[in-house]
Design a protein around this motif. Structure first.
Motif, PDB file in Angstrom:
ATOM      1  N   LEU A  73      -3.973   3.112  -0.120  1.00  0.00           N
ATOM      2  CA  LEU A  73      -2.835   3.286   0.784  1.00  0.00           C
ATOM      3  C   LEU A  73      -2.789   4.746   1.202  1.00  0.00           C
ATOM      4  CD1 LEU A  73      -0.307   2.181   2.142  1.00  0.00           C
ATOM      5  CD2 LEU A  73       0.916   2.563   0.011  1.00  0.00           C
ATOM      6  N   VAL A 131      -4.059   1.323   5.434  1.00  0.00           N
ATOM      7  CA  VAL A 131      -4.894   0.953   4.297  1.00  0.00           C
ATOM      8  C   VAL A 131      -6.349   1.072   4.739  1.00  0.00           C
ATOM      9  CG1 VAL A 131      -5.532  -0.897   2.712  1.00  0.00           C
ATOM     10  CG2 VAL A 131      -3.140  -0.578   3.346  1.00  0.00           C
ATOM     11  N   ASP A 143      -6.856  -1.491  -3.129  1.00  0.00           N
ATOM     12  CA  ASP A 143      -6.649  -0.908  -1.801  1.00  0.00           C
ATOM     13  C   ASP A 143      -6.302   0.573  -1.901  1.00  0.00           C
ATOM     14  OD1 ASP A 143      -7.160  -3.229  -0.467  1.00  0.00           O
ATOM     15  OD2 ASP A 143      -5.098  -3.630   0.141  1.00  0.00           O
ATOM     16  N   VAL A 173       2.845  -3.275   1.727  1.00  0.00           N
ATOM     17  CA  VAL A 173       2.697  -1.832   1.889  1.00  0.00           C
ATOM     18  C   VAL A 173       4.043  -1.143   1.673  1.00  0.00           C
ATOM     19  CG1 VAL A 173       2.194  -0.029   3.574  1.00  0.00           C
ATOM     20  CG2 VAL A 173       0.710  -2.019   3.421  1.00  0.00           C
ATOM     21  N   LEU A 209      -3.346   5.937  -3.932  1.00  0.00           N
ATOM     22  CA  LEU A 209      -2.461   6.564  -2.953  1.00  0.00           C
ATOM     23  C   LEU A 209      -3.116   7.845  -2.465  1.00  0.00           C
ATOM     24  CD1 LEU A 209       1.057   6.257  -4.588  1.00  0.00           C
ATOM     25  CD2 LEU A 209       0.164   4.969  -2.676  1.00  0.00           C
ATOM     26  N   PHE A 243       1.088   5.477   8.277  1.00  0.00           N
ATOM     27  CA  PHE A 243       0.467   5.001   7.039  1.00  0.00           C
ATOM     28  C   PHE A 243      -0.465   3.847   7.350  1.00  0.00           C
ATOM     29  CE2 PHE A 243       4.610   2.976   7.420  1.00  0.00           C
ATOM     30  CZ  PHE A 243       4.318   1.630   7.283  1.00  0.00           C
ATOM     31  N   LYS A 261      -1.229  -0.028   9.299  1.00  0.00           N
ATOM     32  CA  LYS A 261      -0.603  -1.265   8.833  1.00  0.00           C
ATOM     33  C   LYS A 261       0.895  -1.219   9.069  1.00  0.00           C
ATOM     34  CE  LYS A 261      -4.298  -3.132   7.115  1.00  0.00           C
ATOM     35  NZ  LYS A 261      -4.857  -4.344   7.605  1.00  0.00           N
ATOM     36  N   ILE A 292      -0.755  -6.021   0.493  1.00  0.00           N
ATOM     37  CA  ILE A 292      -1.632  -5.046  -0.149  1.00  0.00           C
ATOM     38  C   ILE A 292      -2.300  -5.735  -1.334  1.00  0.00           C
ATOM     39  CG2 ILE A 292       0.080  -4.031  -1.705  1.00  0.00           C
ATOM     40  CD1 ILE A 292      -1.147  -1.287  -0.848  1.00  0.00           C
TER      41      ILE A 292
END
Length: 116
Positions: free
Chosen positions: A78, A61, A76, A35, A10, A59, A66, A72
């Motif tokens: 985010l 990725v 990944d 997500v 994150l 937001f 996205k 997700i």
């Protein structure tokens, strides 16, 4: 019912310096990893209509915007983006107008030079 665990990153860049931290997303067998689910389980938002996500493109990725229901995957990153400080369209429009003004001023100077 076996829970699935996805390890994701994150990155919260909404306030000042970006903050990157690992997060374990625990997914029940009846849930699909999206997500939106990751944002809710991380405690960053409560629903898709949360005011924190009111603007489009806040937001993504790995730098790609996205949607809420985008899948997700393991590993990944985010990212939560800060709002734009300057509208890119307005900057381009202002620059184009400045160039146009310079052309008009140059043409006017040529006309004045011919009269003298």
């Amino acid at each position: 019912m076996v829970d699935q665990v996805l390890n994701i990153w994150l990155c919260d860049a909404r306030a000042g310096e970006p903050n990157l931290k690992p997060f374990e997303l625990v997914i029940k067998s009846d849930e699909s990893p999206t997500v939106g689910l990751a944002l809710v389980k991380a405690g960053l938002v409560f629903s898709q209509d949360d005011p924190a996500l009111a603007r489009k493109g806040c937001f993504g990725v790995f730098g790609k915007r996205k949607d809420w229901d985008s899948p997700i995957y393991e590993g990944d990153r985010l990212e939560l983006y800060s709002p734009l400080l300057i509208d890119p369209k307005a900057v381009r429009r202002k620059k184009a107008n400045q160039n146009q003004d310079a052309k008009f001023q140059a043409a006017a100077a040529k006309r004045r030079a011919r009269r003298l």
